[in-house]
Design a protein around this motif. Structure first.
Motif, mmCIF file in Angstrom:
data_model
loop_
_atom_site.group_PDB
_atom_site.id
_atom_site.type_symbol
_atom_site.label_atom_id
_atom_site.label_comp_id
_atom_site.label_asym_id
_atom_site.label_seq_id
_atom_site.Cartn_x
_atom_site.Cartn_y
_atom_site.Cartn_z
ATOM 1 N N GLN A 288 -9.989 1.340 -53.689
ATOM 2 C CA GLN A 288 -9.230 1.805 -52.591
ATOM 3 C C GLN A 288 -9.896 2.919 -51.742
ATOM 4 O O GLN A 288 -9.328 3.139 -50.544
ATOM 5 C CB GLN A 288 -7.912 2.327 -53.210
ATOM 6 C CG GLN A 288 -8.039 3.683 -53.804
ATOM 7 C CD GLN A 288 -8.328 3.501 -55.335
ATOM 8 O OE1 GLN A 288 -9.073 2.232 -55.621
ATOM 9 N NE2 GLN A 288 -7.878 4.338 -56.348
ATOM 10 N N ASN A 289 -10.716 3.636 -52.238
ATOM 11 C CA ASN A 289 -11.266 4.596 -51.257
ATOM 12 C C ASN A 289 -12.085 4.090 -50.025
ATOM 13 O O ASN A 289 -11.975 4.819 -48.996
ATOM 14 C CB ASN A 289 -12.261 5.610 -52.175
ATOM 15 C CG ASN A 289 -11.920 6.281 -53.248
ATOM 16 O OD1 ASN A 289 -10.456 6.845 -53.086
ATOM 17 N ND2 ASN A 289 -12.418 6.252 -54.405
ATOM 18 N N LEU A 290 -12.725 3.026 -50.334
ATOM 19 C CA LEU A 290 -13.249 2.396 -49.258
ATOM 20 C C LEU A 290 -12.220 2.059 -47.936
ATOM 21 O O LEU A 290 -12.625 2.165 -46.717
ATOM 22 C CB LEU A 290 -13.864 0.969 -49.478
ATOM 23 C CG LEU A 290 -14.822 1.064 -50.616
ATOM 24 C CD1 LEU A 290 -15.542 -0.326 -50.936
ATOM 25 C CD2 LEU A 290 -16.119 1.983 -50.247
ATOM 26 N N LEU A 291 -10.981 1.892 -48.146
ATOM 27 C CA LEU A 291 -10.117 1.908 -46.849
ATOM 28 C C LEU A 291 -9.895 2.856 -46.176
ATOM 29 O O LEU A 291 -9.343 2.851 -45.138
ATOM 30 C CB LEU A 291 -8.915 1.369 -47.751
ATOM 31 C CG LEU A 291 -8.689 -0.085 -48.446
ATOM 32 C CD1 LEU A 291 -7.780 -0.479 -49.100
ATOM 33 C CD2 LEU A 291 -8.950 -1.008 -47.354
ATOM 34 N N ASP A 292 -10.448 3.895 -46.712
ATOM 35 C CA ASP A 292 -10.349 5.447 -45.800
ATOM 36 C C ASP A 292 -11.257 5.244 -44.689
ATOM 37 O O ASP A 292 -11.110 5.722 -43.691
ATOM 38 C CB ASP A 292 -10.501 6.609 -46.638
ATOM 39 C CG ASP A 292 -9.462 7.034 -47.414
ATOM 40 O OD1 ASP A 292 -8.550 6.276 -47.149
ATOM 41 O OD2 ASP A 292 -9.450 7.629 -48.607
ATOM 42 N N GLN A 293 -12.503 4.703 -44.930
ATOM 43 C CA GLN A 293 -13.548 4.609 -43.891
ATOM 44 C C GLN A 293 -13.111 3.567 -42.778
ATOM 45 O O GLN A 293 -12.788 2.371 -43.072
ATOM 46 C CB GLN A 293 -14.740 3.913 -44.801
ATOM 47 C CG GLN A 293 -15.150 4.664 -45.966
ATOM 48 C CD GLN A 293 -15.501 6.097 -45.826
ATOM 49 O OE1 GLN A 293 -15.847 6.534 -44.482
ATOM 50 N NE2 GLN A 293 -15.752 6.896 -46.557
ATOM 51 N N PRO A 294 -13.447 3.908 -41.508
ATOM 52 C CA PRO A 294 -13.136 3.210 -40.324
ATOM 53 C C PRO A 294 -13.794 1.656 -40.537
ATOM 54 O O PRO A 294 -13.122 0.886 -39.742
ATOM 55 C CB PRO A 294 -13.737 4.173 -39.182
ATOM 56 C CG PRO A 294 -14.641 5.092 -39.803
ATOM 57 C CD PRO A 294 -14.044 5.359 -41.090
ATOM 58 N N GLU A 295 -15.051 1.804 -41.245
ATOM 59 C CA GLU A 295 -15.516 0.401 -40.913
ATOM 60 C C GLU A 295 -14.690 -0.580 -41.823
ATOM 61 O O GLU A 295 -15.044 -1.826 -41.734
ATOM 62 C CB GLU A 295 -16.945 0.344 -41.623
ATOM 63 C CG GLU A 295 -17.404 1.342 -42.585
ATOM 64 C CD GLU A 295 -18.100 2.784 -41.856
ATOM 65 O OE1 GLU A 295 -17.051 3.347 -41.712
ATOM 66 O OE2 GLU A 295 -19.061 2.735 -41.414
#
Lengths: 347, 347
Positions: B240-247
């Motif tokens: 879920q942390n990846l979802l913070d990244q704009p990419e």
DNA sequence: CTTTGGCACTCCTGGCTACGGAGTGCTAAT
DNA sequence: ATTAGCACTCCGTAGCCAGGAGTGCCAAAG
């Protein structure tokens, strides 16, 4: 939000709206219904009916000039009263059975496999609670001496090895003493329910054999973890399937779901009360008790060891899900899993 | 894609572009650099340099009138030659150590905890391979009779209990025989490397004791699964942390990642060759060998049991990641994990 | 030969408007 | 009670324009 019983035509319209919306993900228009389903009335009549269904709280309109979509209550009525239950085809049943039969017999692996299978078949996120072991039959305990003051306690139940606990003592214990205690416990408890193995009786055995009091802690800890009573671990699979659904176009929605799945605790709370049900239970939208999950639904079916439910198997997807289909899928998979567990039982 | 060695100013500009892009996620403009970093030259000069860096393959331009972002080669040069390695603060070290110290001592749980911790600290997706056990020391085997023809084989190694295998035979075996075989094996093998316990020697013991040939299969299967040689299970956390990244605004990008994490096999292939390295290794973008993963990077550090690497701990995030920081984090966590495993060793 | 100010040019972004289409609600007729 | 007709609402999209950010290049300066 009155609740007049629905007349037949309203019921049919509600059902078709659910059906159509599940299939298309678009708000359903009056004309769509008259076209695709032979209602025998004009769109205008359907509009009147839909307006009443909306007043009754079964449908909502995303905006003034749009079609209708079902509300939580609409889905609820559909699931409880309107939908035709589905079954699996013989081929599907066979496929499930075969895939589970090929799985390794370790209980944990079997649960993992089942979760993946269910995620794949449902094209949703599947999760399965690991068995609650309280009701397992105690088969064997073995205390193994590893060093002068360390040992391992292994508990075997009807499901297989269900706990191994390392322990350390402050004074030496001989391997013979451990063996003695193991045999005493085996004699006394073999065949009993795990929950019937009381700490006091263990303590009695230990003092009869004149062994160190410390062992009591070690042994009860092992028994404890064999039972692993509340909030057992949960296996999950298929999160990526959710990304196919248009409701997850916005990736943020997925965030809370992934977090909840990782935490497990909330997940368990959601399904916990489905344990006593013997068919599929469904929680829809806000019924899940969290604003974050408001546009999701969960279908849950317990699986069994013999007559007793020992865990649950769930499918989580958008509220707009094919309920009858997923209930059938969950129930079918639960049945195969239960059978598989029964076969693997250590007699 | 020539490869002239970079003069000092080009190197500095490349480094600042990486630094700035990692921080801002926006293409970096010449003016930004002269403003924020005291280059002592004008934007026009920087533009000239950047044009040459682009010709050299270190930078790319998303479109004609945009700033520059690093290419795979740019990141690679940055990581290999330009960046200042970071360390963790004493407080961070302590935090990691403490959190792992509180973890349960079961090896699997410890790995799970470590994975979660690393996911949290890195704010990325962390994954950790479970230990490869070949190099463990054999401590104990215990064959337990459960029924007349069924039993459990339990193997204890220096990491704790590392395999439990149910077996079924076609003819009866007495509990005494199983005990005899257990003791014989313990006498013969205790203290040896797991890999030194040869099938032939087991066979010898079995025939010396005049036991059923069938047992040989059961015992070697248990030893086999204690070793669990290739492609061990992988724990993952923090997707879920990846979802913070704009990419990852576009949810589709996440799909392949989630699938790959669930499959595990590809994940293992990515990190496998980092096992022999003794510091952090990094794979950047296309180096991951898959078009799907082209805008990601992975940092991997092995963890050890004594002098020997037994598993790996990785962080997966957008290519635009703070490499030095994550390498420090991974290395620090690996170190604490190694220590924790050493402490938990069964001597 | 390197650096730099100046300037024209490119491309992205956001806001605005216009418009077609889908669908409803209402009214009046059947 | 049903339905045809129609006005109305709202969404989505396309097109357009203006503003802004950033570059590349040139010519002058060091």
């Amino acid at each position: 939000m009155k609740n007049p019983p629905l007349d037949e035509r309203k019921a049919y319209i509600l059902a078709t709206v659910v059906y159509e919306y599940v299939a298309s993900a678009e708000p359903v228009a009056s004309q769509t219904l008259t076209h695709k389903y032979h209602l025998g009335v004009s769109p205008a009549t359907v509009r009147n009916e839909m307006a009443e269904l909306e007043a009754g709280g079964y449908l909502v309109q995303p905006h003034t000039s749009a079609g209708r979509i079902p509300s939580d209550a609409g889905y609820r009525t559909f699931v409880d009263e309107l939908m035709h239950p589905e079954g699996l085809t013989a081929a599907e049943r066979r496929q499930i059975r075969d895939e589970l039969r090929d799985a390794r017999s370790e209980l944990d692996d079997l649960i993992d496999q089942t979760t993946r299978l269910l995620g794949r078949l449902s094209n949703s996120l599947a999760f399965v609670t690991k068995p609650q072991a309280e009701m397992q039959v105690f088969k064997h305990i073995q205390l193994i001496s590893i060093g002068p003051r360390t040992g391992v306690a292994i508990v075997v139940t009807s499901f297989g090895v269900s706990a191994q606990n390392l322990f350390e003592l402050t004074s030496d214990v001989s391997a013979e003493d451990l063996t003695k205690l193991s045999s005493a416990m085996n004699q006394k408890f073999t065949g009993h329910m795990l929950s019937d193995v009381k700490e006091s009786e263990i303590a009695n055995l230990i003092s009869e054999l004149k062994l160190s009091e410390e062992l009591r802690g070690a042994v009860t800890a092992a028994m404890q973890s064999a039972r692993s009573s509340e909030a057992p671990a949960i296996a999950a699979a298929g999160a990526q399937n959710l990304l196919d659904q248009p409701e997850f176009r916005d990736a943020r929605k997925l965030r809370s779901i992934l977090r909840i799945v990782e935490e497990q605790r909330t997940l368990y709370d959601i399904v916990a009360d489905a344990m006593d049900n013997d068919v599929a239970s469904v929680k829809i939208g806000r019924e899940l008790g969290s604003e974050e999950l408001a546009d999701l639904s969960v279908v849950t079916v317990p699986y069994r060891f013999g007559p007793r439910a020992i865990g649950m198997l769930s499918i989580l997807g958008p509220r707009r899900m094919p309920y009858a289909r997923l209930m059938a899928l969950a129930a079918g998979t639960a049945k195969s899993l239960s059978q598989r567990i029964a076969e693997a039982e250590i007699k």
